[in-house]
Scaffold this motif. Structure first.
Motif, PDB file in Angstrom:
ATOM      1  N   GLY A 225     -10.322  -0.549 -11.034  1.00  0.00           N
ATOM      2  CA  GLY A 225     -10.538   0.558 -10.120  1.00  0.00           C
ATOM      3  C   GLY A 225     -11.703   0.502  -9.160  1.00  0.00           C
ATOM      4  N   ILE A 360      -3.921  11.321  -2.898  1.00  0.00           N
ATOM      5  CA  ILE A 360      -5.154  10.529  -3.015  1.00  0.00           C
ATOM      6  C   ILE A 360      -6.217  11.335  -3.753  1.00  0.00           C
ATOM      7  N   ALA A 371     -10.733   0.677  -3.600  1.00  0.00           N
ATOM      8  CA  ALA A 371      -9.628   1.225  -4.398  1.00  0.00           C
ATOM      9  C   ALA A 371      -9.229   2.568  -3.822  1.00  0.00           C
ATOM     10  N   GLU A 373      -7.404   5.692  -5.447  1.00  0.00           N
ATOM     11  CA  GLU A 373      -6.916   6.218  -6.728  1.00  0.00           C
ATOM     12  C   GLU A 373      -5.939   7.351  -6.468  1.00  0.00           C
ATOM     13  N   PRO A 383      -4.053  11.254 -13.482  1.00  0.00           N
ATOM     14  CA  PRO A 383      -3.412  10.099 -12.850  1.00  0.00           C
ATOM     15  C   PRO A 383      -1.884  10.171 -12.967  1.00  0.00           C
ATOM     16  N   VAL A 398       2.482   3.551  -8.797  1.00  0.00           N
ATOM     17  CA  VAL A 398       1.769   2.638  -7.885  1.00  0.00           C
ATOM     18  C   VAL A 398       2.604   1.401  -7.565  1.00  0.00           C
ATOM     19  N   SER A 417      -2.973   3.564 -11.899  1.00  0.00           N
ATOM     20  CA  SER A 417      -2.773   4.655 -10.959  1.00  0.00           C
ATOM     21  C   SER A 417      -3.635   4.464  -9.711  1.00  0.00           C
ATOM     22  N   HIS A 418      -3.956   3.195  -9.416  1.00  0.00           N
ATOM     23  CA  HIS A 418      -4.718   2.946  -8.188  1.00  0.00           C
ATOM     24  C   HIS A 418      -4.275   1.640  -7.538  1.00  0.00           C
TER      25      HIS A 418
END
Ligand code: PLP
Length: 452
Positions: A225, A360, A371, A373, A383, A398, A417-418
């Motif tokens: 991340g 976002i 990153a 996220e 997330p 993602v 989740s990023h």
């Protein structure tokens, strides 16, 4: 007489044989249909249909100089002809020259080197050296981290790739501290005003554990991340380690080599670790090479004690020549300055996306290391997916975003989740615009899932 694989095997055979006869890493094997790649140059790679992709993550955040850098290719060719291999017990010109160059670019004080063929092995070397030099056992790592795939390095990995090897990667002595994550603090604090409680917790751990040999950190956490610590963190961690006689290991496998706008991430806080490990960009990823660099103080232990470590391929001449070429290219292109300058541009472009997309949670980064996220809910910061989803094979949101970007000709690494944005440092502003535009478009997929 066929001259190349492309002539002997059809594209579909290449795909089928790759998937059926070789392992796809960090995934279930069923359903793996790898894209066939036939070429790569500068910031682009090309598939078997002739489609070109902008490499917005420099593959695994490693092709720092862009694909097929001419000087690196030439160095490999010349070294292969000159002396491809000689055992690690011998002195070679290429080994001496690289060692000298490393003393110029690494944080000052790191002056004795052990070469490996991956970042994983560099960390294995670091752990063994730390244990031998201190006579102590425990290694403190942090949860949101990745330090490699072998038994020791996976034991020290905080992310879910460790779970298959539990308990503790089957290597005793690794314990985990909370990561530094000011977006979502693992111990519930808010920066500023928290007294950097996460680093003070490491002090607490060392005081209560005893027998701690080293603390290992990614100075800027990469795959997990792009977590950039606040300015006070690293100097305080250095002071904590010094106060307890514990070694500080900086894992710069991903963050090193100009990525953060300095030669090494630790340079951002003028902190010198006792051991620094790196790999990836050291050869522009053209040849596998890792490095475990230690201070003279750590090294001096082994003057009178057995250095119980080695590999057949340690200081392999063919791996060292492209490192010299890469470092010289980074100097010639002033890549650290370039990453810092373009980093401001990237920051501006990515931050412009934030008000446009409800998915976002945070945009964060340093240099050309960023990153984005994604969250289901900006207020709760929940997330879209978790480590459990990843390991259980659940489709990740993602991955859908990254797949849309691929369809639009931009490659981007996605994790949990990023999304990790780390292009070759030779990228232009126009290419950044193109990558960010593709991300902007693909984020509509995530926006549509918010509130569901
Ligand atoms: C921070 C960090 N450490 C260690 C490694 C392991 O390096 P390698 O894959 O070369 O073994 C990686 C790989 O991504 C990494 O990002």
């Amino acid at each position: 007489m066929p001259t190349s694989t492309e002539e002997t095997l059809s594209s579909s055979q290449v795909k089928e044989l790759t998937a059926s006869l070789t392992y796809g890493t960090w995934r279930r094997q069923k359903g793996w249909t790898p894209l066939v790649i036939v070429d790569a140059e500068d910031c682009y790679f090309t598939d078997d249909q002739g489609k070109r992709y902008l490499d917005f993550s420099a593959q695994l955040m490693c092709v720092t100089l862009g694909h097929k850098n001419r000087a690196v290719v030439q160095a490999i060719e010349e070294q292969a002809r000159k002396l491809a291999f000689i055992g690690p017990g011998f002195a070679t010109e290429v080994r001496a020259e690289l060692a000298k160059l490393l003393t110029e670019v690494l944080p000052q004080g790191l002056s004795k080197f052990f070469f490996t063929t991956s970042g994983t092995e560099a960390n294995e070397a670091a752990f063994k050296i730390a244990r031998m030099a201190t006579g102590k056992t425990k290694i403190i790592s942090r949860y949101r981290s990745y330090h490699g795939s072998t038994m020791g390095s996976i034991a020290a990995t905080g992310d879910p790739r460790r779970w298959a090897m539990e308990p503790a990667g089957k290597v005793p002595g690794v314990i985990f501290a909370p990561e530094v994550n000011c977006y979502k603090c693992p111990i519930g604090h808010t920066y500023p005003g928290c007294g950097i409680a996460c680093v003070e917790y490491i002090d607490h751990m060392i005081r209560n554990e005893s027998d701690v040999a080293a603390v290992i950190v990614e100075p800027v956490v990469g795959t997990n991340g792009v977590l950039v610590p606040p300015p006070e963190y690293m100097p305080r961690l250095r002071a904590i380690c010094d106060a307890h006689g514990v070694l500080l290991i900086a894992d710069e496998v991903m963050a090193g080599w100009c990525r953060t706008g300095k030669w090494f991430a630790m340079d951002n806080w003028s902190v010198v670790p006792d051991i620094l490990t790196t790999a990836k960009g050291i050869t522009n990823a053209a040849i596998p090479l890792g490095l475990c660099a230690t201070t003279a103080k750590v090294a001096s232990y082994f003057d009178e004690h057995f250095f119980s470590h080695g590999h057949t391929y340690e200081a392999h001449p063919l791996t060292l020549a492209p490192a010299i070429a890469s470092i010289n290219e980074m100097k010639r292109l002033k890549l650290a300055d370039r990453a810092a300058k373009l980093g401001s541009y990237m920051a501006k472009k990515l931050n412009e996306l934030k008000p446009k997309h409800v998915s976002i949670g945070e945009v964060r980064g340093i240099g050309l290391f960023w990153a984005v996220e994604l969250v289901k809910n900006q207020a709760s910061k929940e997330p879209f997916n978790t480590g459990t989803d990843k390991i259980s094979g659940k489709p990740l949101l993602v991955d859908r975003v990254a797949a849309r970007m691929m369809a639009n000709g931009v490659y981007l690494q996605a994790w949990m989740s990023h999304l990790v944005i780390a292009p070759p440092l030779i990228i232009s502003e126009q290419e950044i615009d193109r990558g960010v535009a593709a991300l902007d478009e693909a984020l509509s997929i995530a926006d549509a899932e918010v509130g569901k």
